[in-house]
Enzyme design. Structure first.
Site, PDB file in Angstrom:
ATOM      1  N   THR A   1    -106.239 -97.463 -17.689  1.00 59.91           N
ATOM      2  CA  THR A   1    -107.219 -97.005 -16.694  1.00 59.91           C
ATOM      3  C   THR A   1    -108.056 -95.831 -17.190  1.00 59.91           C
ATOM      4  OG1 THR A   1    -105.584 -95.536 -15.704  1.00 59.91           O
ATOM      5  CG2 THR A   1    -105.836 -97.722 -14.715  1.00 59.91           C
ATOM      6  N   ASP A   2    -107.503 -95.048 -18.133  1.00 55.48           N
ATOM      7  CA  ASP A   2    -108.181 -93.789 -18.489  1.00 55.48           C
ATOM      8  C   ASP A   2    -109.607 -93.991 -18.974  1.00 55.48           C
ATOM      9  OD1 ASP A   2    -105.972 -92.370 -17.737  1.00 55.48           O
ATOM     10  OD2 ASP A   2    -105.170 -92.120 -19.756  1.00 55.48           O
TER      11      ASP A   2
ATOM     12  N   ASP B   1    -102.953 -97.321 -25.987  1.00 60.89           N
ATOM     13  CA  ASP B   1    -103.211 -96.519 -24.794  1.00 60.89           C
ATOM     14  C   ASP B   1    -104.737 -96.355 -24.781  1.00 60.89           C
ATOM     15  OD1 ASP B   1    -101.643 -93.970 -23.125  1.00 60.89           O
ATOM     16  OD2 ASP B   1    -103.807 -93.878 -23.418  1.00 60.89           O
ATOM     17  N   SER B   2    -105.352 -96.460 -23.611  1.00 61.92           N
ATOM     18  CA  SER B   2    -106.820 -96.498 -23.626  1.00 61.92           C
ATOM     19  C   SER B   2    -107.452 -95.171 -24.041  1.00 61.92           C
ATOM     20  CB  SER B   2    -107.375 -96.996 -22.303  1.00 61.92           C
ATOM     21  OG  SER B   2    -107.393 -95.987 -21.345  1.00 61.92           O
ATOM     22  N   SER B   3    -106.663 -94.116 -24.143  1.00 58.52           N
ATOM     23  CA  SER B   3    -107.219 -92.866 -24.684  1.00 58.52           C
ATOM     24  C   SER B   3    -107.602 -93.048 -26.146  1.00 58.52           C
ATOM     25  CB  SER B   3    -106.201 -91.732 -24.575  1.00 58.52           C
ATOM     26  OG  SER B   3    -105.822 -91.593 -23.245  1.00 58.52           O
TER      27      SER B   3
ATOM     28  N   THR C   1    -100.987 -98.802 -19.135  1.00 62.54           N
ATOM     29  CA  THR C   1     -99.763 -98.654 -18.342  1.00 62.54           C
ATOM     30  C   THR C   1     -99.222 -99.986 -17.827  1.00 62.54           C
ATOM     31  OG1 THR C   1    -100.412 -96.465 -17.627  1.00 62.54           O
ATOM     32  CG2 THR C   1     -98.849 -97.600 -16.219  1.00 62.54           C
TER      33      THR C   1
HETATM   34  N1  ASP Z   1    -102.857 -93.680 -20.453  1.00 65.23           N
HETATM   35  C1  ASP Z   1    -102.950 -94.987 -19.867  1.00 65.23           C
HETATM   36  C2  ASP Z   1    -104.129 -95.695 -20.506  1.00 65.23           C
HETATM   37  O1  ASP Z   1    -105.242 -95.435 -20.143  1.00 65.23           O
HETATM   38  C3  ASP Z   1    -103.124 -94.844 -18.404  1.00 65.23           C
HETATM   39  C4  ASP Z   1    -103.245 -96.133 -17.650  1.00 65.23           C
HETATM   40  O2  ASP Z   1    -103.245 -97.231 -18.145  1.00 65.23           O
HETATM   41  O3  ASP Z   1    -103.343 -96.029 -16.436  1.00 65.23           O
HETATM   42  O4  ASP Z   1    -103.929 -96.507 -21.368  1.00 65.23           O
END
Ligand code: ASP
Length: 349
Positions: free
Chosen positions: A93-94, A61-63, A17
């Site tokens: 963050t994920d 995206d970290s997912s 994000t």
């Molecule tokens: N979906 C985002 C990720 O993990 C969420 C984030 O960065 O907070 O890449």
């Protein structure tokens, strides 16, 4: 007169994000160019040290993070290790707690800070938390003690004014700026007017001149089984006895308790007898597993489950990937799950 060498920090942008912006066509957040992120934070130019950056391609995206991304982050740090005093990894963050846990095991002989950070709001929006997270992470990554050694020479996560040990942290909030906590270990530092380092909790290497090595072989044959009331024998056996898993992290109740039914304990015993590693980790956010406390925990111990102590699920998973990658001997892996390798557990005797 010798002049102190100017510190240098490397920012590695993987995605997340912090570097996204709204794509109004797709009505979703999409990553944007790293140069643009730095334009949003002119404050970085005020530091008296060099800040270089590099960006992964593609940004993710970290997912979508998987072990190949960890290998790439570790390899990038290893390649540039001598040229920098510290590393800041911008990451979604994920799955940040998984990545920070994994890097803590993969990087051996670390004497420099590796700080993961990100944000809940993109860096380009007015109320972003990304600027403070990024600026403080850079400051932490460059901080030195009186002897000129790194103040925080370990893998950490900086988020919402707290610096946490990477393999002790977990994401607890999808909305608030304080998105991470470290339930079983104190913060390594807290940022207010000043950054206050809790030095007694920070790991320091025995040898500051050792070289960094990367353990890039990871064996991902690990499953996670979350116990719940009503769980069926078919589901439990399907996961515990699957030929595709070498180990199972069993998320149990409270201090490591699980159903006492014969079919349940029998399935655990059968899996252990088949050579699998069953690691008992608590579903509770804080506290440790103690299989001696209740009969329902003791039967797991007797069936051959090993304790995850007070580790997070993220860290248990990363540790198993790492240990299984190091050796094909499951008894050795079990023995190492009982060792505190990188500050990830506290063992109570
Ligand atoms: N979906 C985002 C990720 O993990 C969420 C984030 O960065 O907070 O890449």
């Amino acid at each position: 007169m010798t002049r102190a060498k100017k510190a240098a920090i490397l920012l590695i942008y993987t995605g997340g994000t912090i570097g996204m912006k709204h794509d109004f066509g797709a009505r979703a957040l999409k990553p944007f160019d790293f140069g643009q992120i730095l334009d949003e934070v002119p404050e970085l130019g005020k530091f008296a040290f060099k800040i270089d950056s590099l960006s992964f391609d593609p940004l993710i995206d970290s997912s979508d993070v998987d072990p190949s991304v960890w290998v790439k982050i570790a390899g990038t740090i290893k390649e540039r290790y001598d040229g920098y005093d510290g590393f800041v990894i911008l990451h979604g963050t994920d799955t940040m707690a998984y990545s920070a846990s994994a890097l803590s095991f993969m990087l051996d002989g670390l004497t420099k800070p590796v700080v993961f950070t990100g944000s809940q709001l993109p860096i380009g929006v007015p109320r972003t938390d990304g600027k403070e997270n990024l600026i403080s992470s850079v400051e932490i990554a460059s901080a030195k003690d009186e002897s000129g050694h790194a103040l925080v020479p370990e893998v950490s996560i900086y988020f919402g004014s707290l610096l946490l040990r990477g393999n002790r942290a977990t994401k607890i909030d999808s909305e608030n700026f304080s998105a991470f906590c470290s339930p079983n270990f104190p913060a390594l530092a807290e940022a207010g007017i000043n950054i206050k380092y809790n030095r007694e909790y920070i790991r320091r290497p025995l040898d500051w001149y050792q070289s960094l090595s990367v353990h890039a072989r990871l064996d991902t044959r690990v499953s996670i089984l979350k116990i719940h009331p009503g769980i069926t024998p078919q589901i439990v056996r399907g996961i515990l006895c699957s030929p595709d898993t070498r180990s199972v992290i069993m998320e149990t109740y409270g201090s490591g308790n699980a159903p006492s039914a014969d079919w349940f304990v029998g399935a655990v015993r059968e899996a252990v007898e088949a050579g699998k590693i069953i690691v008992n980790v608590s579903q509770c956010t804080a506290g440790a597993v103690d299989m001696e406390l209740y009969a329902t925990g003791r039967s797991l111990l007797e069936a051959g489950a090993v304790s995850g102590h007070d580790c997070t699920t993220e860290s248990a998973l990363a540790k198993l990937f790492f240990l299984q990658g190091e050796s094909g001997d499951n008894e050795w892996v079990k023995a190492m799950m009982d060792e505190n390798l990188k500050g990830e557990i506290k063992i109570k005797y």
